[in-house]
Design an enzyme around this catalytic site. Structure first.
Site, mmCIF file in Angstrom:
data_model
loop_
_atom_site.group_PDB
_atom_site.id
_atom_site.type_symbol
_atom_site.label_atom_id
_atom_site.label_comp_id
_atom_site.label_asym_id
_atom_site.label_seq_id
_atom_site.Cartn_x
_atom_site.Cartn_y
_atom_site.Cartn_z
ATOM 1 N N TYR A 160 0.804 -1.228 0.000
ATOM 2 C CA TYR A 160 0.000 0.000 0.000
ATOM 3 C C TYR A 160 0.836 1.277 0.000
ATOM 4 C CZ TYR A 160 -4.924 -1.210 0.307
ATOM 5 O OH TYR A 160 -6.196 -1.617 0.020
ATOM 6 N N ASP A 303 -6.107 -6.165 4.706
ATOM 7 C CA ASP A 303 -7.130 -5.519 3.895
ATOM 8 C C ASP A 303 -8.185 -6.543 3.492
ATOM 9 O OD1 ASP A 303 -8.364 -3.575 2.384
ATOM 10 O OD2 ASP A 303 -7.086 -3.870 0.640
#
Ligand SMILES: NC(=O)c1ccc[n+]([C@@H]2O[C@H](COP(=O)([O-])OP(=O)(O)OC[C@H]3O[C@@H](n4cnc5c(N)ncnc54)[C@H](O)[C@@H]3O)[C@@H](O)[C@H]2O)c1
Length: 414
Positions: A160, A303
């Site tokens: 990310y 996630d």
């Protein structure tokens, strides 16, 4: 106190301070809030009313939150000319504890995501997502109550961070050739887009420490390190190794690892630390949910896993979240701005209300947190729910966002 141009610091409030990671919360703490875009104002209004009522019932006039609105998103762009004014970040940092509704991701504004920017700027390195079933919420599972898990997802590293170069770019080609010529890496095809995954001992250890402290404070066990170390040994596998290392180094008397136990179970009150491969944990939370209580994991695994677990207990509409750093914490709804429902007073404020519960717990205001949970369970139990739940529940009565807030308050008790 810093000067604020677009916000007013409540005159009757005091700052939350922290010493060696421990919060000191006054009776009238100043808590900055970001209303959020789209459905943000609707769910914020309901949440604030619920929290204020719970605090009042729990502590009478002894305690009250001094709310301070800070700007981000569309409201900030309109009033301050920028999406995320510096002073908003300053307030979140100065006052230690804050809460936010969802924010639009500006298109073409040079900002990837306001949410990610907030986490990175304030170094909120652990994302906490507790997932448990609230009785009565429609779920696809036969026994949704068996899942009661808190997911700690690392926020600052792994994929990310957005370190990547597009197919056909000069940088991607240079990197491909560098890896080929310097390291003999032959299996990156010409024209590949390339991303970099970096996981450090520093980032991993501070994250796992936070998760262990949370587990110990709440007597949750086991803590499962979730990784894909069988394939990515020096990033995901290293996450597991550093996790065990810091657990033994910092918490030796309070933890035991699975490898140290003959039968895989702790009976002496110590926190059991074990690990699971990422693909297997997705099976485990479906097939043996009761065996898991806390997860600490790098960013991408977390996630996927957070949303998958939320789906098991009824979806994102009721899933809260927090992003925490060394001494600053921000609590947030986990869904987006649902623009088509904006200002219609119809959506479910459950996610933001439950995030406020996490916030109250973080502040040590457990009695108020308990009242909110009781009210929420009561409202859902009485089948007074917003459209998203009503359409899946037999015999339910559809209420508005504000109506749901009122139902929560009505079921809170004294
Ligand atoms: N943390 C955040 O602030 C956050 C998270 C996700 C998306 N976003 C942003 O939100 C915007 C819209 O994103 P999206 O459409 O992908 O996701 P979304 O979560 O906003 O909406 C998807 C759908 O989920 C439902 N929904 C969402 N929240 C609900 C609620 N509280 N009650 C009832 N139903 C609800 C609605 O049907 C909605 O159309 C984008 O700009 C995105 O970047 C922000």
């Amino acid at each position: 106190m810093a000067a604020y141009k677009h916000s007013t610091v409540p005159a009757n409030g005091e700052k939350i301070t922290s010493e060696e990671g421990k919060l000191r919360v006054p009776g009238r703490p100043i808590v900055p809030f970001i209303e959020g875009d789209g459905i943000g104002s609707d769910i914020w209004r309901a949440t604030q009313a619920v929290v204020d009522a719970a605090v009042k019932r729990a502590y009478g006039s002894e305690r009250a939150i001094a709310w301070m609105e800070v700007l981000a998103g569309e409201k900030a762009k309109e009033r301050a000319g920028e999406w995320l004014p510096r002073e908003t970040l300053d307030a979140m940092s100065e006052f230690k504890v804050s809460i936010k509704g969802p924010l639009t991701t500006p298109v073409g504004g040079g900002i990837r995501s306001l949410n990610v920017a907030i986490r990175q700027e304030l170094d909120l390195y652990s994302c906490i997502r507790p997932v448990r079933w609230i009785k009565g919420v429609p779920s696809p599972m036969k026994e949704p109550d068996k899942l009661d898990i808190v997911i700690f997802r690392e926020n600052t590293e792994d994929v990310y961070t957005g370190i990547e170069w597009a197919s056909g770019s000069k940088e991607a080609e240079q990197l491909r050739l560098f890896l080929l010529n310097e390291f003999g890496v032959k299996n990156i095809r010409e024209g590949s887009g390339i991303g970099i995954k970096a996981i450090s001992p520093f980032g991993t250890k501070r994250h796992v420490v936070k998760a262990i402290q949370y587990a110990l404070a709440r007597k949750r066990t086991p803590l499962t390190l979730v990784h894909k170390g069988n394939i990515m040994k020096f990033t995901e596998g290293a996450f597991r190794d550093w996790g065990y290392e810091i657990a033994k180094e910092r918490f030796r008397d309070q933890i035991v690892t699975e490898a140290e136990l003959s039968d895989g179970r702790t009976k002496d009150g110590r926190l059991l630390v074990n690990d699971r491969i990422a693909d297997s944990i997705f099976q485990q939370v479906l097939l043996r949910p009761a065996e898991y209580s806390m997860v600490a994991t790098p960013n991408l695994n977390g996630d996927y896993l957070s949303d998958a677990c939320a789906a098991q207990v009824g979806g994102l509409g009721m899933a809260p979240g927090a992003n925490v750093g060394d001494d600053v914490a921000n609590f947030e709804a986990t869904h987006g701005t649902a623009p088509k429902y904006a200002n219609k007073d119809v959506v479910n404020p459950g996610s933001l209300i439950l995030s406020a519960v996490m916030m109250l717990e973080h502040m040590g205001w457990q009695e108020a947190a308990d009242r909110v949970v009781k009210g929420l369970e009561g409202a859902v139990g009485a089948k007074q729910v917003t459209y998203d739940l009503e359409r899946q529940m037999e015999g339910a009565r559809k209420v508005s966002t504000s109506g749901f807030g009122e139902a929560v308050v009505a079921h809170m008790g004294q």
